[in-house]
Design an enzyme around this catalytic site. Structure first.
Site, PDB file in Angstrom:
ATOM      1  CG  ASP A  44      -2.256   0.722   0.937  1.00 37.26           C
ATOM      2  OD1 ASP A  44      -2.237   1.923   0.592  1.00 37.26           O
ATOM      3  OD2 ASP A  44      -3.320   0.081   1.052  1.00 37.26           O
ATOM      4  CB  ALA A 104     -18.989  20.300 -17.451  1.00 35.33           C
ATOM      5  CG  ASN A 105     -17.088  21.082 -13.244  1.00 38.13           C
ATOM      6  OD1 ASN A 105     -16.807  22.108 -13.851  1.00 38.13           O
ATOM      7  ND2 ASN A 105     -18.246  20.896 -12.636  1.00 38.13           N
ATOM      8  CE1 TYR A 159     -12.965   3.456  -9.027  1.00 39.88           C
ATOM      9  CE2 TYR A 159     -15.187   3.005  -9.793  1.00 39.88           C
ATOM     10  CZ  TYR A 159     -14.117   2.684  -8.992  1.00 39.88           C
ATOM     11  OH  TYR A 159     -14.190   1.595  -8.153  1.00 39.88           O
TER      12      TYR A 159
END
Ligand code: NAI
Length: 251
Positions: A44, A104-105, A159
């Site tokens: 990790d 859009a962002n 994602y």
């Protein structure tokens, strides 16, 4: 043989690597593989701190600070397993992140960061392990995709694309890895109760749970047991597959 095997510890003597093992789904995967007899290398990011060593101690394995998206991560991991164990038998690409924004962002930074951890790292690491002989013949690769990579999810173009990419990667790699008798499969969890989903706003979280035919969130162990099947000698003839975990998507 045509007879079913009678295993007590089906992964006895095997070395498994689990990325993102400090918490959540990864920590439970480490537990289940350890139960099945494997020595688990829990990897990790350095920031995972004590949580990582706690998982490693719990499963009687070892911990490795490794940001899978670092440029030298694949080589570092290959060297680690060759030096310490003479190679690994199982790699579970579980480390994953979200950086949600509406389309859009969705800036390039968020896009690249999610691609780097979720899609590019698993590919580079598998490739390096195989090229350096650090993943043994007969080895297993398990990638953690997501239902978001199959059905899509609002605010998750980065994602969802990365997780769809993982499915393509698994399917494209299967015939190549078969030459070394290595299988590669993916699990695509639906909504699972972890810190990742606890961070979602309440209404969206509730909607997420109800998007599954189970009408509730799944548990980390549901995913981990499916991963364990792909790591088990019993799944020898299964490769290039994607198994959805946590009901059927009602999207
Ligand atoms: P989590 O956020 O609770 O745990 C993820 C772990 O990965 C953390 O310990 C984190 O430190 C580690 N990690 C993040 N970036 C890393 C990096 N660059 N290098 C090494 N480790 C890194 O997440 P959760 O819920 O346990 O998710 C595990 C996997 O399952 C992820 O790939 C996620 O996308 C996937 N998944 C989760 C679902 C859910 O509902 N929780 C649904 C579908 C897929």
């Amino acid at each position: 043989s045509t007879a079913p095997a009678d295993w007590d510890k089906p992964l006895e003597g095997k070395v498994a690597i689990v990325t993102g093992a400090a918490r959540g789904i990864g920590a439970t995967i480490a537990e289940v593989l350890s139960r099945d007899g494997a020595h688990v290398i829990c990897a990790d990011i350095p920031a995972a701190g004590d949580a990582l060593s706690e998982t490693a101690n719990k499963v009687g394995g070892t911990s490795l600070a490794l940001d899978v998206s670092a440029p030298d991560a694949a080589d570092k991991l290959a060297e680690h397993v060759l030096e310490r164990h003479g190679g690994a038998d199982i790699i579970v690409h579980n480390a994953g992140i979200t950086r949600d924004k509406t389309l859009a962002n969705m800036d390039e930074g968020r896009w690249n960061m999610v691609m780097g951890v979720n899609l590019i790292a698993p590919q580079k690491i598998t490739e390096a392990l195989v090229a350096k002989g650090a993943l043994k013949e007969g080895g297993r690769v398990v990638d953690v995709s997501s239902i978001a990579g199959i059905a899509g999810n609002r605010g998750q173009t980065n994602y969802g694309t990365s997780k769809a990419g993982v499915i393509g990667l698994v399917q494209a790699s299967a015939p190549v890895l078969a030459e070394k008798n290595i299988t590669i499969n993916a699990v695509a969890p639906g909504f699972i109760e972890t810190a990742m989903t606890a961070a979602i706003p309440f209404a969206t979280r509730e909607a997420g749970r109800r998007m599954s035919s189970l009408l509730q969130g799944g548990q980390t162990v549901d995913v981990a047991e499916t991963v364990a099947y792909f790591a088990n000698p019993a799944s020898n003839a299964v490769t290039g597959q994607v198994v959805r975990v946590c009901g059927q998507s009602l999207l």
